[in-house]
Design an enzyme around this catalytic site. Structure first.
Site, PDB file in Angstrom:
ATOM      1  N   HIS A  79     -24.598 -63.996 -23.336  1.00 52.17           N
ATOM      2  CA  HIS A  79     -24.979 -65.404 -23.178  1.00 52.17           C
ATOM      3  C   HIS A  79     -25.105 -66.063 -24.549  1.00 52.17           C
ATOM      4  O   HIS A  79     -25.441 -65.407 -25.535  1.00 52.17           O
ATOM      5  CB  HIS A  79     -26.332 -65.531 -22.465  1.00 52.17           C
ATOM      6  CG  HIS A  79     -26.273 -65.366 -20.971  1.00 52.17           C
ATOM      7  ND1 HIS A  79     -27.155 -64.569 -20.284  1.00 52.17           N
ATOM      8  CD2 HIS A  79     -25.459 -65.909 -20.039  1.00 52.17           C
ATOM      9  CE1 HIS A  79     -26.874 -64.623 -18.982  1.00 52.17           C
ATOM     10  NE2 HIS A  79     -25.851 -65.434 -18.809  1.00 52.17           N
TER      11      HIS A  79
ATOM     12  N   CYS B 188     -34.862 -65.307 -21.055  1.00 51.28           N
ATOM     13  CA  CYS B 188     -34.410 -65.031 -19.681  1.00 51.28           C
ATOM     14  C   CYS B 188     -35.555 -64.998 -18.674  1.00 51.28           C
ATOM     15  O   CYS B 188     -35.359 -65.222 -17.479  1.00 51.28           O
ATOM     16  CB  CYS B 188     -33.711 -63.679 -19.617  1.00 51.28           C
ATOM     17  SG  CYS B 188     -32.517 -63.375 -20.918  1.00 51.28           S
TER      18      CYS B 188
END
EC number: 3.5.3.18
Length: 260
Positions: A168, A255
């Protein structure tokens, strides 16, 4: 005036489930220890609460091993929330599980309807724009659909590119304040942060780039002493949280929460 890029009154988290041992991972570096992960998660939640923020704690979802990583399911902004469309098929159902919690606190909820994909881990909201990194989980169509929604709310979106082999965009960067970004050298070398103040994580401590600024704290994964010292010397109030288990599933500090 508060800064919506790092000053928050609420966060949403979800307790890890026993099925976490089946979570997605780019490479197998060991099975997560649930008890350790629960202890680390409790430390994380307690740290968010220490800032005075309300933390909405959701129950575990056994059917979704990666559901602890709530950030990928939505983008939360002052104007509303956008439900994402994850690029990992096993995670698609997590979005519907998150939506009721956000409907309880937001009036305006939008959806990425597809066919594109986009995950929250590829989105960095700064003081001036929304940066979205294309990655294995976020494609051009997903970025374009989000850009249209954000334009309605007066936000400009800028598409950038996540380095090959990096899951990511925010695996390699995080926001420290409205104009300052913590980044790996490899990500900054792409030129995506031109015009910002950029602080580099120490060589060999690339995983420290996935930190979060949450009100007065910069919350960092533990075990990266040179980066933590650099941030402290730069005037940030650093809290280190063990991330040994989440890191086995390519997860980090950003996250684990939705922040708004």
């Amino acid at each position: 005036m508060t800064n919506p890029s790092f000053e928050f009154s609420r966060a949403v988290t979800r307790r890890p489930s026993a099925s976490i041992i089946n979570g997605l991972r780019a490479e197998d570096i060991g099975t997560p220890d649930l008890d350790q992960m629960l202890a680390d998660h409790a430390h994380y939640v307690a740290t968010l609460k220490e800032t005075g923020a309300e933390v909405i704690e959701l129950p575990p979802l056994e059917a979704y091993p990666d559901a602890v990583f709530v950030e990928d399911t939505a983008l939360c902004l002052p104007q509303g929330a956008v439900m994402m469309r994850p690029g990992a098929p096993s995670r698609m159902g997590e979005v519907a599980e998150m939506e009721p919690a956000l409907r309880a606190v937001y009036e305006d909820i939008r959806q990425i309807s597809g066919p594109g994909h986009i995950e929250g881990g590829d989105i960095l909201v700064t003081g001036r724009e929304v940066l979205v990194g294309r990655s294995d989980r976020t494609d051009a169509a997903g970025v374009a659909e989000l850009a249209g929604i954000l334009a309605d709310w007066g936000h400009s979106l800028r598409e950038v590119f996540t380095p090959p082999g990096v899951l990511h965009f925010k695996t390699d960067c995080s926001l420290l304040d409205a104009d300052t970004i913590l980044s790996t050298k490899r990500l900054e070398a792409s030129g995506c942060f031109e015009g910002y103040n950029v602080l580099h994580v120490a060589d060999g401590e690339e995983a420290a780039a996935n930190s979060i600024r949450f009100n007065q704290y910069v919350i960092c994964p533990a075990g990266f002493p040179r980066t933590a010292e650099m941030l402290s010397n730069a005037g940030y109030d650093v809290v280190q949280i063990n991330n040994s288990e989440c890191s086995k599933l390519d997860g980090g500090m950003s996250c684990l929460s939705l922040r708004f």
